[in-house]
Design an enzyme around this catalytic site. Sequence first.
Site, mmCIF file in Angstrom:
data_model
loop_
_atom_site.group_PDB
_atom_site.id
_atom_site.type_symbol
_atom_site.label_atom_id
_atom_site.label_comp_id
_atom_site.label_asym_id
_atom_site.label_seq_id
_atom_site.Cartn_x
_atom_site.Cartn_y
_atom_site.Cartn_z
ATOM 1 N N LYS A 203 -123.514 -15.447 2.188
ATOM 2 C CA LYS A 203 -122.850 -16.458 1.367
ATOM 3 C C LYS A 203 -122.011 -17.372 2.254
ATOM 4 O O LYS A 203 -122.061 -18.586 2.150
ATOM 5 C CB LYS A 203 -121.983 -15.756 0.317
ATOM 6 C CG LYS A 203 -121.247 -16.694 -0.587
ATOM 7 C CD LYS A 203 -120.443 -15.963 -1.637
ATOM 8 C CE LYS A 203 -119.538 -16.960 -2.345
ATOM 9 N NZ LYS A 203 -118.656 -16.363 -3.324
ATOM 10 N N GLU A 209 -121.203 -9.247 11.213
ATOM 11 C CA GLU A 209 -122.362 -8.343 11.268
ATOM 12 C C GLU A 209 -123.662 -9.153 11.212
ATOM 13 O O GLU A 209 -124.582 -8.970 12.012
ATOM 14 C CB GLU A 209 -122.372 -7.383 10.064
ATOM 15 C CG GLU A 209 -121.350 -6.283 10.101
ATOM 16 C CD GLU A 209 -120.013 -6.702 9.492
ATOM 17 O OE1 GLU A 209 -119.748 -7.923 9.390
ATOM 18 O OE2 GLU A 209 -119.236 -5.796 9.147
ATOM 19 N N GLY A 263 -120.335 -12.521 -3.961
ATOM 20 C CA GLY A 263 -121.319 -11.862 -3.086
ATOM 21 C C GLY A 263 -121.993 -10.673 -3.768
ATOM 22 O O GLY A 263 -123.213 -10.520 -3.730
ATOM 23 N N ARG A 264 -121.185 -9.826 -4.421
ATOM 24 C CA ARG A 264 -121.751 -8.606 -5.027
ATOM 25 C C ARG A 264 -122.460 -8.893 -6.345
ATOM 26 O O ARG A 264 -122.960 -7.970 -6.990
ATOM 27 C CB ARG A 264 -120.664 -7.552 -5.184
ATOM 28 C CG ARG A 264 -119.400 -8.009 -5.898
ATOM 29 C CD ARG A 264 -118.268 -7.003 -5.733
ATOM 30 N NE ARG A 264 -117.003 -7.492 -6.273
ATOM 31 C CZ ARG A 264 -116.133 -8.253 -5.623
ATOM 32 N NH1 ARG A 264 -116.407 -8.650 -4.385
ATOM 33 N NH2 ARG A 264 -115.000 -8.636 -6.169
ATOM 34 N N GLU A 349 -115.390 -2.708 -4.911
ATOM 35 C CA GLU A 349 -114.887 -3.972 -4.365
ATOM 36 C C GLU A 349 -114.300 -4.818 -5.503
ATOM 37 O O GLU A 349 -113.360 -5.581 -5.302
ATOM 38 C CB GLU A 349 -116.008 -4.738 -3.642
ATOM 39 C CG GLU A 349 -115.488 -5.824 -2.716
ATOM 40 C CD GLU A 349 -116.532 -6.354 -1.744
ATOM 41 O OE1 GLU A 349 -116.511 -5.996 -0.561
ATOM 42 O OE2 GLU A 349 -117.385 -7.154 -2.185
ATOM 43 N N HIS A 380 -129.080 20.358 -5.489
ATOM 44 C CA HIS A 380 -129.080 21.346 -4.411
ATOM 45 C C HIS A 380 -128.022 21.035 -3.367
ATOM 46 O O HIS A 380 -128.075 21.541 -2.249
ATOM 47 C CB HIS A 380 -130.464 21.400 -3.769
ATOM 48 C CG HIS A 380 -131.526 21.743 -4.762
ATOM 49 N ND1 HIS A 380 -131.821 23.037 -5.127
ATOM 50 C CD2 HIS A 380 -132.320 20.947 -5.540
ATOM 51 C CE1 HIS A 380 -132.766 23.031 -6.054
ATOM 52 N NE2 HIS A 380 -133.078 21.767 -6.325
ATOM 53 N N LYS A 508 -111.143 -7.054 9.351
ATOM 54 C CA LYS A 508 -111.946 -8.053 10.091
ATOM 55 C C LYS A 508 -111.074 -8.750 11.131
ATOM 56 O O LYS A 508 -111.480 -8.960 12.270
ATOM 57 C CB LYS A 508 -112.499 -9.113 9.123
ATOM 58 C CG LYS A 508 -113.506 -8.618 8.113
ATOM 59 C CD LYS A 508 -114.012 -9.795 7.269
ATOM 60 C CE LYS A 508 -114.788 -9.337 6.060
ATOM 61 N NZ LYS A 508 -115.157 -10.406 5.148
HETATM 62 O O1 F6P Z 1 -116.432 -8.342 3.530
HETATM 63 C C1 F6P Z 1 -116.809 -8.241 2.209
HETATM 64 C C2 F6P Z 1 -117.794 -9.304 1.854
HETATM 65 O O2 F6P Z 1 -117.169 -10.532 1.778
HETATM 66 C C3 F6P Z 1 -118.519 -8.985 0.557
HETATM 67 O O3 F6P Z 1 -117.790 -9.341 -0.555
HETATM 68 C C4 F6P Z 1 -119.793 -9.721 0.742
HETATM 69 O O4 F6P Z 1 -120.786 -9.310 -0.142
HETATM 70 C C5 F6P Z 1 -120.096 -9.390 2.183
HETATM 71 O O5 F6P Z 1 -118.838 -9.399 2.809
HETATM 72 C C6 F6P Z 1 -121.052 -10.308 2.887
HETATM 73 O O6 F6P Z 1 -120.583 -11.621 2.878
HETATM 74 P P1 F6P Z 1 -121.519 -12.835 3.213
HETATM 75 O O7 F6P Z 1 -122.599 -12.876 2.195
HETATM 76 O O8 F6P Z 1 -120.639 -14.045 3.180
HETATM 77 O O9 F6P Z 1 -122.098 -12.607 4.586
#
Ligand code: F6P
Length: 543
Positions: A203, A209, A263-264, A349, A380, A508
């Site tokens: 987003k 990452e 995002g979620r 979240e 199990h 972060k």
């Molecule tokens: O760090 C949390 C977050 O902002 C989530 O809410 C989001 O889904 C995820 O990181 C990834 O964010 P992006 O889609 O901006 O890479």
Amino acid sequence: MRNLPEHIKHLVAHRTELETLAMRDLFASDPDRFDSFSLRLDTLLFDFSKNRVTSKTIDLLAGLAQAAAVEARRDEMFSGAIINETERRAVLHTALRSFAEAGPVVDGRDVMPDIDAERHRMDTFSGRIRAGDLKGATGKPFRDVVNIGVGGSDLGPAFATAALSPYHDGPRLHFLSNMDGSHVHDMLDGLDPPETLFLVASKSFTTDETMTNAATARSWLADALGEDAVGSHFVALSTNLEAVSGFGIPEDRRFGFWDWVGGRYSLWSVIGLPICLAIGYHRFQDFLAGAASVDKHFQSAPIRENIPFMMALIGIWYRNIWSFASHAVIPYDQRLARFPAYLQQLDMESNGKRVDRTGSLLSHATGPVVWGEPGTNSQHAVFQLLHQGTDIIPVDFLLALRDHESLPEHHDKLAANCFAQAEALMVGRSEAEVRRDLQESGMADEDIAHLVPHKVMPGNRPSNMIIYERLDPRTLGMLIALYEHKVFVQGVIWGINSFDQWGVELGKKLAKEILPMLRGTTSPESRDASTRGLIQAFMEKNR
Ligand code: F6P
């Protein structure tokens, strides 16, 4: 909840009435309990009869939701009002699955034409990739698609594509999320550059990452096919299309969405492109339509007949009135194995908050710890604690009535186990029953006396059961939307903003400060002794 002391007081008093009441007795005294405490929507059935509730409980909980003005807040959300106040944003993931002619207006603009335009592009693009018409730089069709994203840009599409594997007839899908180099290393190891397409899903298009993984994938591709090939092998899914251009992704490969999609909550947007590629756009539309049917139900059904409301209210009952801190989701559906992980982000979240919407510290509990593993494997592993542990953990069971495999030997047993676990949690095994079982087995009295307390199962442990005809795209869309709205209702009652996530930011920021310390370019002097010691230990092995 702070404005609802009367309702809470009544619920707390009502709890004491139920404290000594066993669910098995409630069933014994009311032959209609299953009918009275279950709801149906299309092919889906939500059975909440195995809970510590009576009709009075439901009345009190519905009164709580009314007093918290959840319905008004719901209508605000659907209308495009700014309900995510800390980010000054509307919350309109519901518009992404709407097929209405006109939609909510944000900043003076109807959102539907933009949504339709991106849907059309997804349809065309996914169709061409699936048909092998759009090819890589060397002229080969794409056999593998790697989605690079994390959090909401990974969990939704990753779990949904896995859930719908019987419908896959497109390229193979892979999901790269962790910045741990082992993830990208192991994934690229099995791929062939000329036949691999990367979707960079973010987003913000700034998430470390994702940017780190995308850069490594880009180098891998450029090393194999040359810099000029990048444009044919990369696609961007983002709200930050300006940042995308710097990555070398051409305009026709950039798919956009909007800041009013959290995002979620984004798998209904272009973030769902992997799902389209796997199952085709028409089935993706069924997925959207399933969610839209739940939206309609959520907007129109009275609270007592409204499945997301009831899921939420039962959750509030346990979290706030009984102080149960955890909630398990156990799908008896192997293809939903990642659903608990998806729900963890959705729920934790969204509702892992400690201040209300005005910023005041809360005095009541909010989101529970959500976790789960598929049945029967979880039987199990973790069910011992569910049956006899000192904490009571309400469970959601999920089960498809029909399988895709036509393997009744498996499916009948799976269903039997699912129903049995819910029944066992509820009925338990009393001391007298355990003693009688052991006597019937011929055990000596002395041994019986020793064993009885270990075998007693207290029972009266609550669960919901969600059954559906089959895990098809429409049903999957319904399941996700039910949980989204459950989380929404709870957030409103708790008085929190379910649509921001400020708590993830500090880590972060600190990581950005610590990175140069690990590389020896800044000093760790300012850190606490523990962090300094850990940095030192890392540097000793790496520098
Ligand atoms: O760090 C949390 C977050 O902002 C989530 O809410 C989001 O889904 C995820 O990181 C990834 O964010 P992006 O889609 O901006 O890479």
